[in-house]
Design a protein around this motif. Structure first.
Motif, PDB file in Angstrom:
ATOM      1  N   UNK A   1       0.826  -1.208   0.000  1.00  0.00           N
ATOM      2  CA  UNK A   1       0.000   0.000   0.000  1.00  0.00           C
ATOM      3  C   UNK A   1       0.861   1.258   0.000  1.00  0.00           C
ATOM      4  N   UNK A   2       1.870   1.297   0.874  1.00  0.00           N
ATOM      5  CA  UNK A   2       2.700   2.488   1.006  1.00  0.00           C
ATOM      6  C   UNK A   2       3.518   2.753  -0.260  1.00  0.00           C
ATOM      7  N   UNK A   3       4.088   1.703  -0.834  1.00  0.00           N
ATOM      8  CA  UNK A   3       4.884   1.881  -2.049  1.00  0.00           C
ATOM      9  C   UNK A   3       4.005   2.275  -3.230  1.00  0.00           C
ATOM     10  N   UNK A   4       2.796   1.730  -3.279  1.00  0.00           N
ATOM     11  CA  UNK A   4       1.869   2.115  -4.350  1.00  0.00           C
ATOM     12  C   UNK A   4       1.532   3.599  -4.261  1.00  0.00           C
ATOM     13  N   UNK A   5       1.277   4.080  -3.049  1.00  0.00           N
ATOM     14  CA  UNK A   5       0.979   5.498  -2.852  1.00  0.00           C
ATOM     15  C   UNK A   5       2.173   6.363  -3.229  1.00  0.00           C
ATOM     16  N   UNK A   6       3.359   5.939  -2.820  1.00  0.00           N
ATOM     17  CA  UNK A   6       4.570   6.693  -3.150  1.00  0.00           C
ATOM     18  C   UNK A   6       4.747   6.826  -4.655  1.00  0.00           C
ATOM     19  N   UNK A   7       4.571   5.725  -5.366  1.00  0.00           N
ATOM     20  CA  UNK A   7       4.712   5.767  -6.820  1.00  0.00           C
ATOM     21  C   UNK A   7       3.620   6.603  -7.465  1.00  0.00           C
ATOM     22  N   UNK A   8       2.407   6.553  -6.895  1.00  0.00           N
ATOM     23  CA  UNK A   8       1.327   7.381  -7.405  1.00  0.00           C
ATOM     24  C   UNK A   8       1.641   8.860  -7.262  1.00  0.00           C
ATOM     25  N   UNK A   9       2.260   9.224  -6.146  1.00  0.00           N
ATOM     26  CA  UNK A   9       2.658  10.617  -5.915  1.00  0.00           C
ATOM     27  C   UNK A   9       3.765  11.020  -6.886  1.00  0.00           C
ATOM     28  N   UNK A  10       4.782  10.186  -7.017  1.00  0.00           N
ATOM     29  CA  UNK A  10       5.894  10.488  -7.922  1.00  0.00           C
ATOM     30  C   UNK A  10       5.426  10.596  -9.365  1.00  0.00           C
ATOM     31  N   UNK A  11       4.452   9.790  -9.731  1.00  0.00           N
ATOM     32  CA  UNK A  11       3.944   9.764 -11.105  1.00  0.00           C
ATOM     33  C   UNK A  11       3.182  11.035 -11.462  1.00  0.00           C
ATOM     34  N   UNK A  12       2.375  11.537 -10.532  1.00  0.00           N
ATOM     35  CA  UNK A  12       1.407  12.581 -10.869  1.00  0.00           C
ATOM     36  C   UNK A  12       1.736  13.975 -10.368  1.00  0.00           C
ATOM     37  N   UNK A  13       2.319  14.103  -9.199  1.00  0.00           N
ATOM     38  CA  UNK A  13       2.442  15.417  -8.571  1.00  0.00           C
ATOM     39  C   UNK A  13       3.410  16.336  -9.317  1.00  0.00           C
ATOM     40  N   UNK A  14       3.028  17.604  -9.412  1.00  0.00           N
ATOM     41  CA  UNK A  14       3.840  18.627 -10.082  1.00  0.00           C
ATOM     42  C   UNK A  14       4.737  19.293  -9.056  1.00  0.00           C
ATOM     43  N   UNK A  15       5.808  18.566  -8.659  1.00  0.00           N
ATOM     44  CA  UNK A  15       6.779  19.052  -7.689  1.00  0.00           C
ATOM     45  C   UNK A  15       8.179  18.723  -8.196  1.00  0.00           C
ATOM     46  N   UNK A  16       9.223  19.364  -7.640  1.00  0.00           N
ATOM     47  CA  UNK A  16      10.583  19.069  -8.104  1.00  0.00           C
ATOM     48  C   UNK A  16      10.911  17.574  -8.034  1.00  0.00           C
ATOM     49  N   UNK A  17      11.515  17.070  -9.104  1.00  0.00           N
ATOM     50  CA  UNK A  17      11.919  15.668  -9.235  1.00  0.00           C
ATOM     51  C   UNK A  17      10.743  14.698  -9.278  1.00  0.00           C
ATOM     52  N   UNK A  18       9.536  15.227  -9.444  1.00  0.00           N
ATOM     53  CA  UNK A  18       8.360  14.372  -9.541  1.00  0.00           C
ATOM     54  C   UNK A  18       7.727  14.532 -10.929  1.00  0.00           C
ATOM     55  N   UNK A  19       6.435  14.248 -11.011  1.00  0.00           N
ATOM     56  CA  UNK A  19       5.723  14.287 -12.300  1.00  0.00           C
ATOM     57  C   UNK A  19       6.397  13.334 -13.292  1.00  0.00           C
ATOM     58  N   UNK A  20       6.605  12.089 -12.829  1.00  0.00           N
ATOM     59  CA  UNK A  20       7.318  11.096 -13.638  1.00  0.00           C
ATOM     60  C   UNK A  20       6.579  10.754 -14.920  1.00  0.00           C
ATOM     61  N   UNK A  21       5.301  11.062 -14.994  1.00  0.00           N
ATOM     62  CA  UNK A  21       4.541  10.753 -16.203  1.00  0.00           C
ATOM     63  C   UNK A  21       5.065  11.521 -17.414  1.00  0.00           C
ATOM     64  N   UNK A  22       5.830  12.594 -17.172  1.00  0.00           N
ATOM     65  CA  UNK A  22       6.412  13.343 -18.292  1.00  0.00           C
ATOM     66  C   UNK A  22       7.509  12.549 -18.989  1.00  0.00           C
ATOM     67  N   UNK A  23       8.094  11.600 -18.282  1.00  0.00           N
ATOM     68  CA  UNK A  23       9.136  10.757 -18.867  1.00  0.00           C
ATOM     69  C   UNK A  23       8.546   9.398 -19.198  1.00  0.00           C
ATOM     70  N   UNK A  24       8.580   8.968 -20.461  1.00  0.00           N
ATOM     71  CA  UNK A  24       8.016   7.657 -20.793  1.00  0.00           C
ATOM     72  C   UNK A  24       8.680   6.513 -20.043  1.00  0.00           C
TER      73      UNK A  24
END
Length: 290
Positions: free
Chosen positions: A101-124
């Motif tokens: 659960x915790x790792x899924x949430x972490x990856x969801x945050x990294x994937x979507x959030x518009x913060x420094x070093x995040x928003x991973x969805x911009x990188x294929x």
């Protein structure tokens, strides 16, 4: 939500093996289902909160994009479901469930959030990594180990070292390949909005036709592997349903793919949803793996 439900029941059944469903097994299953479904809402909600402008172009029917939900309401739903999911993970006493659960949430945050070093969805590559980690590894391994914890058995653990069983190894490999396809395919209908937003997905870079048929080819290879796995099964009774199941899904995929006009967003969206149905249809086969 239905797909999450099916996948957890399937993986839990695989962990149970030939044992009967007991009160402990059902308790473990319910713990996993409720916590995972809540986390599913939270992660999808995070994505919609940060993608609202893109969704107004690509998916205007979604709650935030259409105005059915306010931003404040959406954030409240995300926070409440994430917190309750993690609380249930803690109360379950299962390290595997809580970690999943915790790792899924972490990856969801990294994937979507518009913060420094995040928003991973911009990188294929990073976007694909998130999907692969959750769909190919964490769902299979996390809920498999959680069910074993619920049963109070070590199962595939010997001397503290985890040993991948034959069915679990195949399932993780199969879902790894399938998750690559989903990571690529999900962007096919969204080329217009992603281009406007500067999101350089593989579909934007290489074109929908190349990515579409690459995805189909990868899935056909996965189904061929499933048939080969069935033919080498040590349990004769499992060979027929596993082989026929994969052959039938491969035929459905090829037949539907041949009719898709890759230049039409509506047809790509419909086919993408069909690919998800194929993904979760695999979980109907998994309990037969031996």
């Amino acid at each position: 939500m239905l797909g999450t439900f099916v996948s957890i029941v399937s993986v839990s059944s695989m962990a149970l093996g030939s044992a009967a469903w007991s009160a402990a097994a059902l308790t473990g299953l319910c713990q996993a289902l409720v916590a995972a479904l809540l986390m599913n809402v939270a992660i999808v909600g995070i994505n919609q909160v940060y993608d609202v402008e893109i969704d107004k172009v690509n998916k205007p029917y979604l709650p935030l994009a259409s105005g059915d939900l306010s931003m404040q309401q959406a954030i409240g739903i995300v926070a409440a479901t994430a917190a309750l999911s993690l609380l249930l993970g803690v109360l379950s006493g299962s390290p595997a469930l809580l970690a999943t659960l915790a790792l899924s949430l972490l990856l969801g945050v990294l994937y979507s959030m518009e913060l420094p070093f995040m928003r991973w969805k911009r990188s294929p590559w990073l976007a694909a990594l998130c999907i692969l980690a959750v769909r190919a590894v964490m769902v299979q391994l996390g809920f498999f180990l959680h069910m074993q914890h619920a049963l109070g058995v070590t199962g595939g653990v010997t001397g503290g070292n985890f040993i991948v069983t034959r069915p679990l190894g195949f399932t993780m490999s199969f879902m790894l390949l399938f998750s690559v396809v989903i990571a690529l395919f999900k962007d096919l209908p969204d080329v217009k909005g992603d281009t406007q937003a500067g999101v350089q997905t593989f579909s934007v870079r290489h074109g929908t036709k190349i990515v579409f048929w690459t995805c189909v080819g990868l899935l056909m290879a996965a189904y061929a592997g499933g048939i080969a796995f069935a033919l080498t099964s040590p349990e004769p009774w499992s060979r027929l349903p596993v082989a026929l199941g994969h052959a039938a899904l491969a035929a459905l995929l090829w037949g539907r793919s041949a009719k898709v006009n890759v230049g039409r967003k509506g047809e790509l969206t419909e086919h993408y949803m069909f690919v998800w149905k194929l993904f979760y249809a695999e979980y109907l086969i998994i309990p037969f793996l031996r």
